[in-house]
Design a protein around this motif. Sequence first.
Motif, mmCIF file in Angstrom:
data_model
loop_
_atom_site.group_PDB
_atom_site.id
_atom_site.type_symbol
_atom_site.label_atom_id
_atom_site.label_comp_id
_atom_site.label_asym_id
_atom_site.label_seq_id
_atom_site.Cartn_x
_atom_site.Cartn_y
_atom_site.Cartn_z
ATOM 1 N N UNK A 18 55.067 90.992 65.427
ATOM 2 C CA UNK A 18 54.081 90.480 66.375
ATOM 3 C C UNK A 18 54.052 91.254 67.674
ATOM 4 N N UNK A 19 55.014 92.182 67.887
ATOM 5 C CA UNK A 19 55.039 92.961 69.112
ATOM 6 C C UNK A 19 54.081 94.136 69.053
ATOM 7 N N UNK A 20 53.665 94.531 67.871
ATOM 8 C CA UNK A 20 52.794 95.687 67.708
ATOM 9 C C UNK A 20 51.789 95.365 66.620
ATOM 10 N N UNK A 21 50.490 95.542 66.925
ATOM 11 C CA UNK A 21 49.440 95.204 65.974
ATOM 12 C C UNK A 21 49.078 96.428 65.135
ATOM 13 N N UNK A 22 48.909 96.221 63.843
ATOM 14 C CA UNK A 22 48.482 97.264 62.919
ATOM 15 C C UNK A 22 47.219 96.770 62.216
ATOM 16 N N UNK A 23 46.079 96.803 62.864
ATOM 17 C CA UNK A 23 44.872 96.259 62.234
ATOM 18 C C UNK A 23 44.348 97.147 61.110
ATOM 19 N N UNK A 24 43.811 96.496 60.136
ATOM 20 C CA UNK A 24 43.158 97.198 59.043
ATOM 21 C C UNK A 24 41.779 97.652 59.510
ATOM 22 N N UNK A 25 41.343 98.821 59.071
ATOM 23 C CA UNK A 25 40.050 99.342 59.524
ATOM 24 C C UNK A 25 38.932 98.794 58.641
ATOM 25 N N UNK A 26 37.916 98.133 59.249
ATOM 26 C CA UNK A 26 36.804 97.565 58.450
ATOM 27 C C UNK A 26 35.820 98.642 58.036
ATOM 28 N N UNK A 27 36.147 99.390 57.005
ATOM 29 C CA UNK A 27 35.340 100.541 56.615
ATOM 30 C C UNK A 27 33.967 100.121 56.100
ATOM 31 N N UNK A 28 32.961 100.891 56.524
ATOM 32 C CA UNK A 28 31.619 100.705 55.997
ATOM 33 C C UNK A 28 30.866 99.514 56.546
ATOM 34 N N UNK A 29 31.362 98.871 57.596
ATOM 35 C CA UNK A 29 30.704 97.704 58.139
ATOM 36 C C UNK A 29 29.409 98.048 58.857
ATOM 37 N N UNK A 30 28.428 97.166 58.724
ATOM 38 C CA UNK A 30 27.130 97.399 59.377
ATOM 39 C C UNK A 30 27.274 97.424 60.896
ATOM 40 N N UNK A 31 27.979 96.450 61.444
ATOM 41 C CA UNK A 31 28.153 96.398 62.894
ATOM 42 C C UNK A 31 29.074 97.504 63.377
ATOM 43 N N UNK A 32 30.024 97.914 62.552
ATOM 44 C CA UNK A 32 30.900 99.020 62.938
ATOM 45 C C UNK A 32 30.099 100.288 63.137
ATOM 46 N N UNK A 33 29.125 100.542 62.278
ATOM 47 C CA UNK A 33 28.285 101.742 62.439
ATOM 48 C C UNK A 33 27.527 101.700 63.753
ATOM 49 N N UNK A 34 27.010 100.531 64.116
ATOM 50 C CA UNK A 34 26.309 100.415 65.389
ATOM 51 C C UNK A 34 27.264 100.580 66.572
ATOM 52 N N UNK A 35 28.474 100.036 66.428
ATOM 53 C CA UNK A 35 29.467 100.203 67.497
ATOM 54 C C UNK A 35 29.845 101.669 67.669
ATOM 55 N N UNK A 36 29.919 102.403 66.572
ATOM 56 C CA UNK A 36 30.237 103.830 66.657
ATOM 57 C C UNK A 36 29.126 104.590 67.379
ATOM 58 N N UNK A 37 27.884 104.230 67.116
ATOM 59 C CA UNK A 37 26.762 104.891 67.798
ATOM 60 C C UNK A 37 26.792 104.573 69.289
ATOM 61 N N UNK A 38 26.964 103.292 69.622
ATOM 62 C CA UNK A 38 27.024 102.893 71.033
ATOM 63 C C UNK A 38 28.198 103.563 71.733
ATOM 64 N N UNK A 39 29.359 103.575 71.070
ATOM 65 C CA UNK A 39 30.546 104.195 71.661
ATOM 66 C C UNK A 39 30.323 105.684 71.900
ATOM 67 N N UNK A 40 29.697 106.370 70.938
ATOM 68 C CA UNK A 40 29.423 107.791 71.110
ATOM 69 C C UNK A 40 28.528 108.060 72.306
ATOM 70 N N UNK A 41 27.481 107.257 72.454
ATOM 71 C CA UNK A 41 26.574 107.425 73.594
ATOM 72 C C UNK A 41 27.282 107.150 74.916
ATOM 73 N N UNK A 42 28.088 106.087 74.960
ATOM 74 C CA UNK A 42 28.787 105.745 76.202
ATOM 75 C C UNK A 42 29.833 106.798 76.567
ATOM 76 N N UNK A 43 30.527 107.341 75.571
ATOM 77 C CA UNK A 43 31.496 108.405 75.846
ATOM 78 C C UNK A 43 30.794 109.657 76.351
ATOM 79 N N UNK A 44 29.641 109.961 75.775
ATOM 80 C CA UNK A 44 28.858 111.113 76.231
ATOM 81 C C UNK A 44 28.426 110.930 77.685
ATOM 82 N N UNK A 45 27.987 109.714 78.016
ATOM 83 C CA UNK A 45 27.583 109.434 79.391
ATOM 84 C C UNK A 45 28.782 109.508 80.334
ATOM 85 N N UNK A 46 29.909 108.904 79.930
ATOM 86 C CA UNK A 46 31.092 108.872 80.783
ATOM 87 C C UNK A 46 31.576 110.274 81.116
#
Length: 461
Positions: A18-46
């Motif tokens: 419980x001291x360290x989290x090892x989350x499983x990656x939700x591969x192929x998720x619809x919302x994950x794809x949108x989050x990746x696009x938003x994250x890419x744009x925000x990182x580019x802006x930053x």
Amino acid sequence: MFTIQEDRELLAHGAVSGQRKYPRWPEGGRLLRWREIVAGLLLLILFGLPWLEIEGHPLFLFNVLERQFIFFGVPFWPQDFHLVALGLLAFIVFIIVFTVAFGRLWCGWACPQTIFMEMVFRRIEQWIEGDFKAQQRLTAAPWTAEKIRKRVLKHGLFFLIAFAISNTFLAYVIGKDELIQIQTDNPANHLGGLAALLIFTLIFYFVFARLREIVCVVICPYGRLQGVLLDKKSIVVAYDYVRGEPRGKLRKQSAEVKGDCVDCSLCVQVCPTGIDIRKGTQLECINCTACIDACDGVMDKINKPQGLIRYASQEGIEQGKKFQFTGRLKAYTLVLILLLGGLGYLLLTRKAIETTVLRASGLTFQKQADGQISNLYTVEVLNKTFKPVALEFKVKNPGFSLQYVGQPLQTAQPGTFTKSSFFLLTPAKGIQENKTPLTIEVRANGQLMQEVKTNFMGPVL
């Protein structure tokens, strides 16, 4: 899922304590794809904004040390602090309004901590060490040459990215030109700047390599605002317990009536903060939507409709109600509109040239040899633009003339205070009262910029 033997070994080594989290990656998720696009744009802006300029000046600058701020190419100085304060207040109210309506959506989609942690650092970790099972096994394993190689590579990349983030944030504070000078000049000439770079790099490295999700769960105060701001009508990541309960494993040829939740625990495995969304809205939930994608994938496999976990309000789940613009939300929105309206008015009426004219303290009036009465004034001019301006002062009242003490005040340099003194003179016979209101026109490059009010002291004959 782990085998029983793997689980026991990992628990024995404390890897899943419980001291360290090892989350499983939700591969192929619809919302994950949108989050990746938003994250890419925000990182580019930053990373891109500090390098953008307008007429040779940064598009954005937050120089707290010298109290200089630039927003969309418009400079703001210490005299504009009330605008900055009002803007920050409006931003806080906006956060309140947004949280009341949509919960912790900011944390999951736009917060720099989440974007860097989930989309950058955790991806690198998965690339080097493998999926969540491999990471747990590596943590529990003894120190071998392979483990040392992977850990050195991972933390080396973490440090380099933290260094890049530190340079970017420092560019927002001191500007890219000074940052480049610190990077390319003799280090002995910029010990302070290099020390700042190193300190910020270590901080960012520690946050993303060690603290990680602890920042969201313990340190960040925004999560605790949910208990005050959220209500049954707020849209959050929620589990539809009406449809999902009673949960149970999917078994064919079973007469027992169960809900749609098959109790696969994937929603818990993918959660970066390790919570069970089925227990309701919790402080640790950052609305990252990983549980939504994981659950939707399971629903597709068992031919059930998606949305067992989705964006919804408690009322929406219990009673099927859609989002409503409540009275509470209307009140917050009204406050936000008033603040934004006031800020907009102040910005539109903000003067590029700010002039202050004051009568010299301790003096009343002087009688000149030619019979005129004079008053001594001090003038201060702040040029809020990036260009020098030609100044001209003119007394609007008839019968008054202006005479400088020393060199005339003709030019105001960009971003500086310019001070001078002058006499206002008028014939003694023209004075009708002891205190005569005057208006002084201030022109910059021939255009009227300001009309300054002052008083002229003199004897009434």
